[in-house]
Structures are given as C-alpha cells and as structure tokens.
Design a protein around this motif. Structure first.
Motif, short mmCIF file in Angstrom:
data_model
loop_
_atom_site.label_atom_id
_atom_site.label_comp_id
_atom_site.label_asym_id
_atom_site.label_seq_id
_atom_site.Cartn_x
_atom_site.Cartn_y
_atom_site.Cartn_z
N LEU A 1 12.01 -13.57 -17.39
CA LEU A 1 10.98 -12.54 -17.43
C LEU A 1 9.68 -13.26 -17.07
N LYS A 2 9.00 -12.77 -16.05
CA LYS A 2 7.77 -13.43 -15.60
C LYS A 2 6.60 -12.47 -15.71
N LEU A 3 5.46 -13.01 -16.09
CA LEU A 3 4.22 -12.26 -16.11
C LEU A 3 3.47 -12.64 -14.84
N GLN A 4 3.36 -11.70 -13.93
CA GLN A 4 2.72 -11.93 -12.64
C GLN A 4 1.30 -11.36 -12.69
N ASN B 1 -4.38 -6.35 -14.82
CA ASN B 1 -3.88 -6.62 -13.48
C ASN B 1 -2.59 -7.44 -13.54
N LYS B 2 -1.79 -7.21 -14.57
CA LYS B 2 -0.57 -7.98 -14.80
C LYS B 2 0.67 -7.10 -14.61
N ILE B 3 1.70 -7.75 -14.04
CA ILE B 3 2.98 -7.08 -13.80
C ILE B 3 4.08 -7.94 -14.42
N SER C 1 0.85 -1.19 0.00
CA SER C 1 0.00 0.00 0.00
C SER C 1 0.89 1.24 0.00
N VAL C 2 0.57 2.20 -0.85
CA VAL C 2 1.32 3.46 -0.89
C VAL C 2 1.07 4.24 0.40
N HIS C 3 -0.09 4.08 0.99
CA HIS C 3 -0.47 4.90 2.14
C HIS C 3 0.24 4.50 3.43
N ASN C 4 0.38 3.19 3.69
CA ASN C 4 0.98 2.77 4.95
C ASN C 4 2.06 1.70 4.81
N GLY C 5 2.36 1.27 3.60
CA GLY C 5 3.40 0.28 3.36
C GLY C 5 3.00 -1.16 3.63
N ALA C 6 1.73 -1.37 3.97
CA ALA C 6 1.27 -2.72 4.29
C ALA C 6 1.48 -3.66 3.11
N LEU C 7 1.92 -4.88 3.40
CA LEU C 7 2.10 -5.89 2.37
C LEU C 7 0.73 -6.35 1.90
N LEU C 8 0.46 -6.20 0.61
CA LEU C 8 -0.83 -6.59 0.05
C LEU C 8 -0.78 -7.96 -0.60
N SER C 9 0.31 -8.24 -1.31
CA SER C 9 0.44 -9.56 -1.94
C SER C 9 1.90 -9.80 -2.33
N GLU C 10 2.25 -11.08 -2.41
CA GLU C 10 3.57 -11.49 -2.87
C GLU C 10 3.38 -12.32 -4.13
N PHE C 11 4.36 -12.24 -5.02
CA PHE C 11 4.29 -12.92 -6.31
C PHE C 11 5.37 -13.99 -6.39
N GLU C 12 5.34 -14.73 -7.48
CA GLU C 12 6.33 -15.79 -7.68
C GLU C 12 7.73 -15.17 -7.72
N PRO C 13 8.63 -15.66 -6.87
CA PRO C 13 9.97 -15.05 -6.81
C PRO C 13 10.88 -15.51 -7.95
N HIS C 14 11.96 -14.78 -8.12
CA HIS C 14 13.02 -15.12 -9.07
C HIS C 14 14.21 -15.69 -8.30
N ALA C 15 15.16 -16.23 -9.00
CA ALA C 15 16.36 -16.79 -8.37
C ALA C 15 17.39 -15.73 -8.01
N LYS C 16 17.35 -14.58 -8.67
CA LYS C 16 18.33 -13.52 -8.41
C LYS C 16 17.64 -12.17 -8.30
N ASP C 17 18.43 -11.11 -8.15
CA ASP C 17 17.92 -9.74 -8.00
C ASP C 17 16.91 -9.40 -9.08
N ILE C 18 15.87 -8.68 -8.68
CA ILE C 18 14.91 -8.15 -9.64
C ILE C 18 15.54 -6.93 -10.29
N SER C 19 15.54 -6.88 -11.61
CA SER C 19 16.16 -5.76 -12.32
C SER C 19 15.13 -4.76 -12.84
N CYS C 20 13.89 -5.21 -13.07
CA CYS C 20 12.88 -4.31 -13.63
C CYS C 20 11.48 -4.82 -13.30
N LEU C 21 10.59 -3.90 -13.00
CA LEU C 21 9.17 -4.19 -12.81
C LEU C 21 8.37 -3.22 -13.66
#
Length: 198
Positions: A182-185, A171-173, A144-164
């Motif tokens: 490259l993953k479609l979340q 509703n796709k990221i 959440s932009v307002h309070n930072g609350a975790l809203l959802s987690e997505f499928e992780p990658h094996a290394k650092d995320i370079s771009c979102l």
C-alpha cells in the motif's frame, strides 16, 4: 486464454468473474432461465454459447468483439465512476475510457489507449478534473478527464494495481497492489498555483 472464469449455482445464476481482481463483471440466468437444480454447464467458445443442464437444457449465447453493439463494453467494464461536477459517467475497460452523458445516456467521448496496459483500478480527483488510473503493469498515473492527457506518473508497484483512492482534502492518493504493498502517493500537480504580487 482470458482472465475470466464462469461460475454457476444450483438456481441457474451464472457469474462471469475477472480473476485478476476477483470482481463479478456480469451475472445472468436465474429465474429467467427457468433452470432448476442446475447440475452441469459447459462453455462452447467456437459457438459463443454456454450450455446448461438441470431440470432441462438451456443455452446462453454471448457476444464478443465482432458483434457487441448492445453492450457497454465487449471486453468487460473494469469500473464505472460518476462525476457530479459535470454530470458524466465514465466506464473504464481494457486500455480506454468512455464518457457518458448522465442526461442523455449516450457516449460522447472515448479516450482510446489511455493506458499502456489493461486498466485495473481507478478513481476521480475531488474536483472531478483528473482521473487516476492503475494498470496491470503496476503503474499509477493521473490523466485529464477532458482529453486523457497524461498529467503525472507515480511510483509503480510490482504487480497489478487493485485499488486507488484519493485522501479527501489533500493531494494524496493511496494505491494498493496484488504485491501486498500500500503506497501513499503525492500528486504534486494538485497544489494550488500561487502568484507573486509586485
């Protein structure tokens, strides 16, 4: 050891790079340093200084966590975003987010420890209410932009995320990582609520 490298060119322009994402996080020197034909420089961490030699000697003092009042973020800013829906800027660094008023230019909110690992990528939802963060452990999450609350987690990658990036109108990221994937979340919480009429 830090994941940062300093480079300089013959004109005396120095650049501080984050080697995890190959981004320039700061540049300094150049014309204001009056160095011509730069031939050498060295970093003196114990003195918090960079010495440079060319047509003459010059030094650059830098600040660290102990005295960084005059900088946006002493650990370096990973990214900055503007939210036109509410007139706010967000600077992201290490594991926290600072919210700045576009009208006054002052910080009015800090979301500390919003990520378990260092933030390496980010983007805003189209409506400006969610902040998608990727980190150095390969995690992707919506907050959440307002309070930072975790809203959802997505499928992780094996290394650092370079771009979102949010796919506009959906509703796709997209998440990209240094693992080459490259993953479609799908953000299930982005669906519009529906009501049952009786």
């Amino acid at each position: 050891g830090t994941p940062q490298v300093i480079s300089a060119d013959v004109k005396g322009v120095f650049r501080l790079w984050d080697i995890r994402n190959f981004r320039c996080i700061q540049s300094f020197g150049g014309k204001e340093s009056r160095i011509n034909n730069l031939s050498t420089f060295c970093v003196l961490p114990s003195h918090r200084r960079i010495m440079a030699g060319g047509s003459f000697l010059a030094n650059f003092d830098y600040m660290d966590d102990g005295d960084g009042e005059s900088v946006t973020e002493v650990g370096g800013v990973t990214d900055a975003l503007y939210n036109p829906h509410v007139g706010e800027f967000y600077t992201l660094s290490q594991s926290h987010v600072k919210a700045w008023s576009a009208n006054t230019g002052s910080v009015f909110k800090v979301l500390s420890d919003i990520s378990r690992s260092e933030i390496t990528a980010c983007c805003l939802a189209e409506n400006g209410r969610k902040l998608f963060l990727g980190d150095s452990a390969g995690r992707v999450a919506a907050h959440s932009v307002h309070n930072g609350a975790l809203l959802s987690e997505f499928e992780p990658h094996a290394k650092d995320i370079s771009c979102l990036e949010v796919w506009p109108g959906t509703n796709k990221i997209f998440s990209a990582s240094w693992d080459g994937a490259l993953k479609l979340q799908i953000d299930d919480r982005a669906r519009k609520p529906y009501a049952k009429a009786e």
